[in-house]
Design an enzyme around this catalytic site. Structure first.
Site, PDB file in Angstrom:
ATOM      1  CB  THR A 136     100.273 -25.459  78.917  1.00  0.00           C
ATOM      2  OG1 THR A 136     100.088 -25.279  77.544  1.00  0.00           O
ATOM      3  CG2 THR A 136     100.780 -24.227  79.523  1.00  0.00           C
ATOM      4  CB  THR A 183     103.400 -24.132  76.847  1.00  0.00           C
ATOM      5  OG1 THR A 183     102.683 -25.035  76.017  1.00  0.00           O
ATOM      6  CG2 THR A 183     103.908 -22.992  75.991  1.00  0.00           C
ATOM      7  N   GLY A 242      95.442 -25.137  76.956  1.00  0.00           N
ATOM      8  CA  GLY A 242      95.190 -24.518  75.660  1.00  0.00           C
ATOM      9  C   GLY A 242      94.219 -23.368  75.728  1.00  0.00           C
TER      10      GLY A 242
END
Ligand SMILES: *[C@@H]1O[C@H](CO)[C@@H](O)[C@H](O)[C@H]1NC(C)=O
Ligand SMILES: *[C@@H]1O[C@H](CO)[C@@H](O)[C@H](O)[C@H]1NC(C)=O
Ligand SMILES: *[C@@H]1O[C@H](CO)[C@@H](O)[C@H](O)[C@H]1NC(C)=O
Ligand SMILES: *[C@@H]1O[C@H](CO)[C@@H](O)[C@H](O)[C@H]1NC(C)=O
Ligand SMILES: *[C@@H]1O[C@H](CO)[C@@H](O)[C@H](O)[C@H]1NC(C)=O
Ligand SMILES: *[C@@H]1O[C@H](CO)[C@@H](O)[C@H](O)[C@H]1NC(C)=O
Length: 592
Positions: A391, A409, A483
């Site tokens: 990302t 992402t 994440g």
């Protein structure tokens, strides 16, 4: 992020440091206190507009778009296309994104959901024989959404011609760009995957000796340039119902994937109503991303819990206590969030209204003890968690004070670790963000049915693009990559600035800490980054947390946060912009 390879990484980092000073002309390793006395390139002040991406080249491309009269949406589109080229391990047109937009004047905030969807041929038990196929390779690929989403946002809100926004990325792919230290780190961590894939190998290794390209080497992706040229001409059509799509599907099918033309033709961008948090104590209105992201709702729950304590302040005598309470709030948020899922498939009304309810937060706050932490069962988590990754986050504000907060992402580093040779596109492994049925084992809660695979469904995410207002006035644009740690990272930067009163750079520089409920471990930053900065939670805080029963673990990684704050400036109706790109990834903002 990897924990196991931190030792190997340390020696790599030293080598990279030497190379980095050649690459960027910057000084050697700095030990960074949580203050910003010294001037750093990662913070700029600007009057008219600013773009904070995690790569300076893309910030500048976005800024040039603003200078030419483009608005925040135009700049975000151009920066996103750029990131897909120079930072292909983190995002790109083979992936997806969430874009939060606030247009000045009207004040309406829109959430563009361009997240990947499960293919038509996907099913709940498709990975039963071999769960590792969910994590990488052709079966981990979900239907990409980024091109459709960027196009839709531009179609509704953009000002400059579409071509103008795609062209800089096309040029970078065609003429070549320098491998950045962070991209090189990502390449090193996925070296075997790159070497095992024909497409990735052809772009990221040297044809003469087969070794990975090095920092500062020129990298070209001719087929991606062709693809971008086609997208510049035809908008999203060639991708979703034309030549690019046909080539992409052919490559994926040949490798054993299940993507079809019908999947691409049926892809739809969803415009969703953002999460809105009224934060009375801070006098702020906070807009966040709704499901299928858990980001906005989790941040709302954490803030509602912390509001019960009157928020942490900079004069707070006990920093460690504030950290402890944040961690406990985070543990509660992680317990609740796994009942969320794609709202087009799962009824999330009840859990969402809980997560936004101050009354619900008050109940949870009563179960938090200042002297101790608890086992995961205390927080009522019913479902096991998934780990998402990856990302890149972009924050943009233009001269009218339109704002974009966008997180893009491909999931893991280089997504599925599969590059479609004929189109040059790195494909995502977003299927890994779904939960799958597993046999029960004693100490592990079952997977969350709300996040099971269905054709066309979107997997849960932690992405937390955020826009902050005071009344009608824009006050901040923030978000992060990293994440499932994104929720903690974004919330910490928000609190540092809006509750603790730290300046924008210090808010981003402050060492971070993370908790995901399971495992029952506080991960604290102990990270010497590729740019030579060292981030570490102070030992005094760590000691105090240990005394409360927390198990601590150092982490050489974490979130990367891009933040734009709007500060009242003398003589200017719109105030001053202060833009920060997180030094942890080596990004630099741009403005004018
Ligand atoms: C599972 O899939 C991985 C990746 O596709 C493959 O390397 C491995 O051999 C497979 N294992 C089994 C038991 O089929
Ligand atoms: C795809 O393109 C064809 C023309 O080439 C058109 O007839 C069809 O409606 C398009 N399908 C979709 C889903 O856009
Ligand atoms: C979703 O759940 C809520 C409360 O649990 C209920 O009131 C509502 O009718 C449900 N919506 C649908 C579409 O089933
Ligand atoms: C924390 O305080 C509670 C009561 O306030 C007490 O019951 C508990 O034993 C204390 N825990 C520790 C580890 O001291
Ligand atoms: C669960 O266990 C049974 C029996 O051992 C096995 O047949 C089945 O494939 C397992 N299911 C999963 C999802 O692992
Ligand atoms: C931080 O990381 C370094 C390098 O891995 C290690 O030597 C050191 O012990 C760690 N310190 C703490 C406090 O975790």
């Amino acid at each position: 992020m990897s924990k196991s390879s931190s030792n190997r990484f340390a020696s790599v980092a030293i080598l990279q440091l030497v190379l980095l000073s050649l690459f960027s002309g910057s000084a050697a390793a700095r030990d960074v206190p949580a203050t910003s006395g010294s001037r750093r390139r990662e913070v700029i002040a600007a009057r008219h507009g600013a773009v904070a991406a995690d790569d300076g080249r893309c910030s500048r491309i976005g800024r040039d778009v603003l200078r030419e009269g483009g608005n925040a949406v135009d700049a975000a589109v151009a920066a996103a296309f750029c990131l897909g080229v120079v930072s292909a391990a983190s995002s790109g047109i083979g992936g997806g994104a969430f874009m939060l937009v606030r247009m000045a004047g009207g004040g309406r905030v829109q959430a563009f959901d361009m997240r990947e969807t499960a293919p038509t041929l996907a099913s709940q038990n498709m990975y039963a024989g071999n769960a590792s196929r969910k994590a990488s390779g052709p079966l981990s690929i979900a239907v990409p959404g980024e091109v459709a989403g960027l196009y839709e946002a531009w179609r509704q809100l953009g000002k400059l011609p579409w071509k103008r926004l795609v062209r800089p990325a096309e040029e970078l792919a065609r003429k070549g760009f320098k491998i950045s230290p962070y991209l090189h780190m990502q390449m090193s961590r996925t070296e075997s995957g790159i070497k095992a894939d024909e497409g990735l190998r052809s772009i990221f290794t040297s044809p003469s000796d087969g070794a990975l390209l090095r920092i500062g080497d020129i990298c070209r992706n001719k087929n991606l340039a062709k693809t971008l040229r086609e997208i510049a001409k035809t908008g999203f059509k060639s991708f979703y119902n034309g030549s690019i799509g046909l080539k992409l599907v052919r490559d994926v099918r040949k490798a054993g994937g299940i993507l079809t033309m019908k999947d691409l033709q049926s892809y739809r961008v969803k415009i969703r109503k953002p999460i809105r948090i009224w934060e009375d104590r801070l006098g702020l209105q906070i807009f966040g991303m709704p499901p299928p992201s858990a980001g906005g709702a989790a941040m709302a729950l954490i803030l509602n819990i912390l509001a019960r304590y009157g928020f942490p302040r900079s004069d707070s005598k006990s920093e460690a206590l504030a950290v402890h309470r944040e961690i406990e709030a985070l543990k509660h948020a992680f317990a609740v969030r796994m009942s969320l899922g794609d709202p087009d498939f799962v009824n999330v009304t009840e859990v969402l209204s809980d997560m936004l309810s101050p009354k619900f937060a008050a109940e949870l706050q009563k179960t938090i003890y200042d002297n101790m932490t608890f086992d995961p069962s205390h927080y009522g988590g019913r479902w096991n968690l998934i780990n998402d990754h990856g990302t890149s986050h972009i924050s943009v504000v233009d001269k009218e004070r339109n704002a974009v907060s966008m997180t893009n992402t491909v999931n893991s580093y280089f997504g599925a670790q599969f590059l479609s040779p004929s189109t040059g596109i790195v494909l995502n492994n977003e299927m890994d963000d779904f939960s799958i049925p597993v046999n029960r084992s004693a100490n592990v809660p079952p997977p969350a049915p709300a996040n099971f695979i269905r054709p066309f469904k979107r997997p849960m995410s932690s992405m937390t693009p955020t826009i902050v207002l005071q009344g009608e006035k824009l006050k901040g644009v923030v978000g992060a990559s990293g994440g499932s740690m994104i929720i903690a990272g974004t919330t910490e930067v928000f609190l540092n600035y809006f509750a603790r009163g730290m300046d924008p750079l210090s808010s981003v520089m402050a060492p971070r800490y993370y908790h995901q409920l399971i495992p029952n471990v506080v991960q604290y930053e102990n990270w010497t980054t590729v740019t030579g900065d060292h981030f570490e939670l102070p030992s005094k805080t760590r000691e105090a947390l240990r005394k409360k029963g927390h198990v601590l673990q150092g982490l050489a990684g974490g979130t990367i946060c891009q933040f734009i704050a709007l500060e009242d400036g003398e003589g200017s109706k719109f105030g001053r912009l202060v833009a920060v790109s997180d030094p942890r990834k080596g990004g630099i903002p741009a403005g004018f």
